[in-house]
Design a protein around this motif. Structure first.
Motif, PDB file in Angstrom:
ATOM      1  N   ALA A  80      16.237 -13.468  17.329  1.00  0.00           N
ATOM      2  CA  ALA A  80      15.784 -11.504  17.281  1.00  0.00           C
ATOM      3  C   ALA A  80      16.085 -10.534  18.097  1.00  0.00           C
ATOM      4  O   ALA A  80      16.556 -10.180  19.590  1.00  0.00           O
ATOM      5  CB  ALA A  80      14.255 -11.241  16.842  1.00  0.00           C
ATOM      6  N   GLU A  81      16.611  -8.775  17.853  1.00  0.00           N
ATOM      7  CA  GLU A  81      16.574  -7.819  18.636  1.00  0.00           C
ATOM      8  C   GLU A  81      15.642  -6.498  18.203  1.00  0.00           C
ATOM      9  O   GLU A  81      14.830  -6.831  17.192  1.00  0.00           O
ATOM     10  CB  GLU A  81      18.292  -7.308  18.308  1.00  0.00           C
ATOM     11  CG  GLU A  81      19.299  -8.407  18.754  1.00  0.00           C
ATOM     12  CD  GLU A  81      20.450  -8.033  18.804  1.00  0.00           C
ATOM     13  OE1 GLU A  81      20.974  -6.628  18.611  1.00  0.00           O
ATOM     14  OE2 GLU A  81      21.720  -8.954  19.114  1.00  0.00           O
ATOM     15  N   ILE A  82      15.248  -6.111  19.178  1.00  0.00           N
ATOM     16  CA  ILE A  82      14.010  -5.035  19.298  1.00  0.00           C
ATOM     17  C   ILE A  82      14.943  -4.139  20.150  1.00  0.00           C
ATOM     18  O   ILE A  82      15.492  -4.216  21.713  1.00  0.00           O
ATOM     19  CB  ILE A  82      12.701  -5.433  19.483  1.00  0.00           C
ATOM     20  CG1 ILE A  82      12.051  -6.889  18.737  1.00  0.00           C
ATOM     21  CG2 ILE A  82      11.912  -4.230  20.043  1.00  0.00           C
ATOM     22  CD1 ILE A  82      10.742  -7.271  18.912  1.00  0.00           C
ATOM     23  N   ASN A 136      23.634  -4.785  24.098  1.00  0.00           N
ATOM     24  CA  ASN A 136      23.174  -6.270  24.109  1.00  0.00           C
ATOM     25  C   ASN A 136      24.175  -7.057  25.060  1.00  0.00           C
ATOM     26  O   ASN A 136      24.290  -7.755  25.592  1.00  0.00           O
ATOM     27  CB  ASN A 136      22.737  -7.081  22.592  1.00  0.00           C
ATOM     28  CG  ASN A 136      21.944  -7.737  22.992  1.00  0.00           C
ATOM     29  OD1 ASN A 136      21.440  -8.549  23.395  1.00  0.00           O
ATOM     30  ND2 ASN A 136      20.952  -8.328  21.280  1.00  0.00           N
ATOM     31  N   GLU A 137      25.860  -7.286  24.661  1.00  0.00           N
ATOM     32  CA  GLU A 137      26.442  -7.796  25.173  1.00  0.00           C
ATOM     33  C   GLU A 137      26.709  -7.910  26.464  1.00  0.00           C
ATOM     34  O   GLU A 137      26.717  -8.385  27.006  1.00  0.00           O
ATOM     35  CB  GLU A 137      28.137  -8.100  24.272  1.00  0.00           C
ATOM     36  CG  GLU A 137      29.146  -8.789  24.788  1.00  0.00           C
ATOM     37  CD  GLU A 137      29.284  -9.868  24.690  1.00  0.00           C
ATOM     38  OE1 GLU A 137      30.008 -10.815  24.475  1.00  0.00           O
ATOM     39  OE2 GLU A 137      28.164 -10.399  24.599  1.00  0.00           O
ATOM     40  N   ALA A 138      27.073  -5.704  27.070  1.00  0.00           N
ATOM     41  CA  ALA A 138      26.340  -5.814  27.510  1.00  0.00           C
ATOM     42  C   ALA A 138      25.458  -6.852  28.651  1.00  0.00           C
ATOM     43  O   ALA A 138      25.509  -6.452  30.257  1.00  0.00           O
ATOM     44  CB  ALA A 138      26.599  -4.245  28.272  1.00  0.00           C
ATOM     45  N   ARG A 139      24.098  -6.213  28.849  1.00  0.00           N
ATOM     46  CA  ARG A 139      22.779  -6.918  29.167  1.00  0.00           C
ATOM     47  C   ARG A 139      23.514  -8.158  29.301  1.00  0.00           C
ATOM     48  O   ARG A 139      23.227  -8.955  30.438  1.00  0.00           O
ATOM     49  CB  ARG A 139      21.968  -7.134  28.676  1.00  0.00           C
ATOM     50  CG  ARG A 139      21.478  -5.176  28.113  1.00  0.00           C
ATOM     51  CD  ARG A 139      21.273  -5.163  29.995  1.00  0.00           C
ATOM     52  NE  ARG A 139      20.945  -3.990  30.231  1.00  0.00           N
ATOM     53  CZ  ARG A 139      20.694  -3.180  31.576  1.00  0.00           C
ATOM     54  NH1 ARG A 139      20.095  -3.702  32.157  1.00  0.00           N
ATOM     55  NH2 ARG A 139      21.223  -1.688  31.449  1.00  0.00           N
ATOM     56  N   GLU A 184      18.150  -5.000  22.093  1.00  0.00           N
ATOM     57  CA  GLU A 184      18.363  -5.960  23.121  1.00  0.00           C
ATOM     58  C   GLU A 184      17.745  -7.576  22.395  1.00  0.00           C
ATOM     59  O   GLU A 184      16.173  -7.321  21.787  1.00  0.00           O
ATOM     60  CB  GLU A 184      16.616  -5.656  24.360  1.00  0.00           C
ATOM     61  CG  GLU A 184      17.187  -6.512  25.683  1.00  0.00           C
ATOM     62  CD  GLU A 184      16.806  -5.933  26.764  1.00  0.00           C
ATOM     63  OE1 GLU A 184      17.302  -6.629  27.612  1.00  0.00           O
ATOM     64  OE2 GLU A 184      16.469  -4.297  26.247  1.00  0.00           O
ATOM     65  N   THR A 185      18.086  -8.170  22.921  1.00  0.00           N
ATOM     66  CA  THR A 185      17.212  -9.715  22.670  1.00  0.00           C
ATOM     67  C   THR A 185      16.336 -10.748  23.403  1.00  0.00           C
ATOM     68  O   THR A 185      16.267 -10.005  23.577  1.00  0.00           O
ATOM     69  CB  THR A 185      18.787 -10.826  22.576  1.00  0.00           C
ATOM     70  OG1 THR A 185      20.047 -10.679  22.144  1.00  0.00           O
ATOM     71  CG2 THR A 185      18.091 -11.972  22.124  1.00  0.00           C
ATOM     72  N   VAL A 186      15.244 -10.731  22.343  1.00  0.00           N
ATOM     73  CA  VAL A 186      13.922 -11.619  22.446  1.00  0.00           C
ATOM     74  C   VAL A 186      13.862 -12.187  22.056  1.00  0.00           C
ATOM     75  O   VAL A 186      14.023 -12.973  20.964  1.00  0.00           O
ATOM     76  CB  VAL A 186      12.620  -9.851  22.006  1.00  0.00           C
ATOM     77  CG1 VAL A 186      13.422  -8.595  22.915  1.00  0.00           C
ATOM     78  CG2 VAL A 186      12.726  -9.660  20.645  1.00  0.00           C
ATOM     79  N   THR A 187      12.482 -13.377  22.253  1.00  0.00           N
ATOM     80  CA  THR A 187      12.423 -14.416  22.137  1.00  0.00           C
ATOM     81  C   THR A 187      11.291 -14.261  21.366  1.00  0.00           C
ATOM     82  O   THR A 187      10.820 -12.717  20.385  1.00  0.00           O
ATOM     83  CB  THR A 187      11.411 -15.138  23.278  1.00  0.00           C
ATOM     84  OG1 THR A 187       9.878 -14.877  23.588  1.00  0.00           O
ATOM     85  CG2 THR A 187      11.803 -15.278  24.998  1.00  0.00           C
TER      86      THR A 187
END
Length: 556
Positions: A42-44, A517-520, A47-50
């Motif tokens: 999931a993304e919030i 997200n990919e950059a991070r 940004e990907t989060v657990t």
């Protein structure tokens, strides 16, 4: 609305009122019926989060599956963890696995054991994997103190992992636990194993296996395994060379930097690469080839490598002509279009093959030929240069997307062709379970070069990357089983140099960008590499094609 409840907005616009403290995993069960494939993460706020993240305020949530780039990574690392745990549980502590590299959506792995790993053993391993996946085992995220993680990896005799953790600035380290096993990966992981059902395991012999799984471009299907023997051989030669330098892992490279020996390593690496070019040229001469056809995926260093080959051939007394296939595009008025009606310059039919083959034959026959130059602004070929007449010992070097596809040069004698495939297969492993991705390396090369030469926004480069890769998989990869030579264009030290250029670009990607997200993720993958200044990189290095100041820039 009760103060104990809040709203969650999903990607499709659906709004759901939930109790505060609800986890993303609990939400995913409600949203799964809307998804075509299993939710892996999931993304919030981009940004990907657990998946055990709790919702305590109004939030926008995007659930992801294996069809997205981010979901692909999560799925990949989850499957790798299942392989490791299944091996240890089924065969015991005397067995270890290394994840060596990826080729065409498959992870090549080696089983380390005093005993020979057989086909029946591979079947047992797959059965155990299916058991772990079928039981939907929880994968726990453990946030532990840095010193505790270092002590753990020293205890389990994984010193390279301990050293990598020592080298990063983080005081808290994210580890993952599946059953009784703990490991360290460079991605978020699935909440549990039940979503990892799409995979296959292929036994190659000699304690080698390949893990196959869907990619964003395989339409959720597990791809069929294709054995690229020449590419695998090239990887193995690279690994053997690094072992001769006693440098199998990133921590060994970092030690060269911290011990102020990086200048020596750069010289050794550049000499090794030039030796590859020398061997390649010897192969061309031995075959008595007249046409050297060079192809490779984006940012594989085709331009510099082609010029290095030309220089070597000229030093041996050969007349050399370098040709770009792009100059043989059909005029725009004749160019094919794709399903959306846009000009398709990637397909073979976009080339004027009749003219190309005619001129190639005439050049080798010693005739005068007017080579076209394609004017992309006007969308047509121009003939502004003086006609060319080659000497009797001439060799033509031609690089382009379709060069190793025999359908591009059907009129040429196969005995006179020498086909070369280039790609930066960096053989360095971060640790035994994490390797340096060839795809990530090419992406970083491209973003640095395109920002420098075209002022291209790094977010745009990342967004376009899947389209680039789709073209490579369609037009290049099917033809690399029948080539004369594979050249590994990676330099073992180059990620440390690219980091200096790439990190500021990656940090510039804003949080609302689709590329954020990919950059991070790429920033996270670079954190273990010590930065290496470009001062010692020679002007003739292939790396200069991307970071600038190449002495080959005006070489023709």
């Amino acid at each position: 609305m009760s103060t104990n409840r809040t709203n969650v907005t999903f990607e499709d616009g659906t709004v759901l009122e939930v109790e505060k403290g609800t986890t993303l995993h609990e939400l995913s069960k409600l949203y799964q019926p809307k998804m075509k494939f299993s939710i892996v993460g999931a993304e919030i706020d981009n940004e990907t989060v657990t998946m055990d993240t709790k919702i305590n305020k109004a939030t926008k949530v995007k659930f992801i599956d294996i069809t997205s780039t981010n979901g692909y990574k999560i799925n990949k690392y989850g499957l790798e963890f299942v392989v490791e745990v299944a091996l240890k549980e089924e065969f015991g502590s005397g067995y270890e696995i290394t994840f060596d590299h990826s080729i065409a959506n498959g992870i090549h792995m080696t089983i380390l054991s005093e005993k020979k790993f057989t086909l029946n053993d591979a079947k047992r391993l797959k059965t155990k994997m299916n058991e772990i996946i079928g039981q939907d085992e929880r994968i726990y995220n453990l946030n532990v103190e840095k010193n505790e993680a270092i002590a753990y990896y020293n205890k389990v005799k994984a010193p390279e992992k301990a050293q990598n953790i020592h080298n990063v600035m983080n005081n808290i380290v994210s580890l993952y636990k599946l059953r009784n096993y703990i490991n360290y990966f460079y991605s978020e992981m699935p909440y549990s194993t039940g979503c990892l059902k799409k995979y296959d395991l292929v036994f190659l012999g000699d304690n080698k296996l390949v893990l196959l799984f869907p990619s964003p471009r395989s339409k959720s299907k597990v791809p069929e395994y294709i054995h690229y023997q020449n590419v695998i051989k090239c990887f193995n030669e690279g690994k053997k060379w690094l072992q001769s330098l006693e440098m199998p892992y990133l921590s060994d490279l970092n030690k060269y930097v911290s011990d102020c020996k990086i200048e020596d390593l750069i010289k050794i690496t550049e000499t090794h690469f030039n030796n590859q070019i020398n061997d390649l040229v010897s192969g061309i001469v031995k075959k008595k080839a007249r046409y050297v056809l060079i192809a490779g995926p984006s940012s594989s260093g085709k331009t510099t490598t082609t010029k290095k080959i030309a220089l070597q051939l000229r030093s041996r007394g050969y007349d050399v002509l370098m040709i770009s296939v792009d100059d043989y595009f059909k005029d725009k008025i004749e160019a094919p279009r794709d399903a959306e009606g846009n000009y398709d310059f990637e397909c073979l039919e976009a080339l004027d093959l009749k003219l190309l083959n005619k001129q190639l034959k005439e050049l080798i026959a010693g005739k005068k030929v007017s080579i076209p130059t394609y004017n992309f602004a006007l969308g047509e070929k121009e003939y502004k240069n003086a006609p060319i007449k080659l000497q009797d010992n001439a060799i033509i070097l031609m690089e382009g997307l379709h060069c190793i596809n025999d359908s591009m040069t059907p009129d040429l004698d196969p005995e006179l062709k020498y086909k070369v495939y280039l790609s930066p297969f960096i053989p360095l492993n971060i640790d035994r379970h994490n390797y340096v991705s060839t795809t990530d390396l090419r992406l970083m090369r491209r973003m640095v070069r395109d920002n420098r030469t075209r002022a291209t926004d790094v977010g745009a480069t990342i967004d376009y990357w899947n389209i680039v890769r789709s073209g490579e998989e369609k037009h290049i990869f099917p033809h690399i089983t029948n080539i004369d030579k594979v050249v590994n264009t990676s330099l073992v030290y180059e990620v440390g140099v690219l980091k200096v250029y790439a990190e500021p670009l990656l940090y510039s990607v804003k949080s609302d960008s689709p590329a954020y997200n990919e950059a991070r993720r790429l920033i996270n993958s670079l954190k273990n590499f010590f930065p290496i200044p470009s001062d010692y990189v020679p002007d003739e290095s292939i790396l200069r094609e991307f970071i600038g100041k190449s002495s080959f820039e005006n070489y023709k």
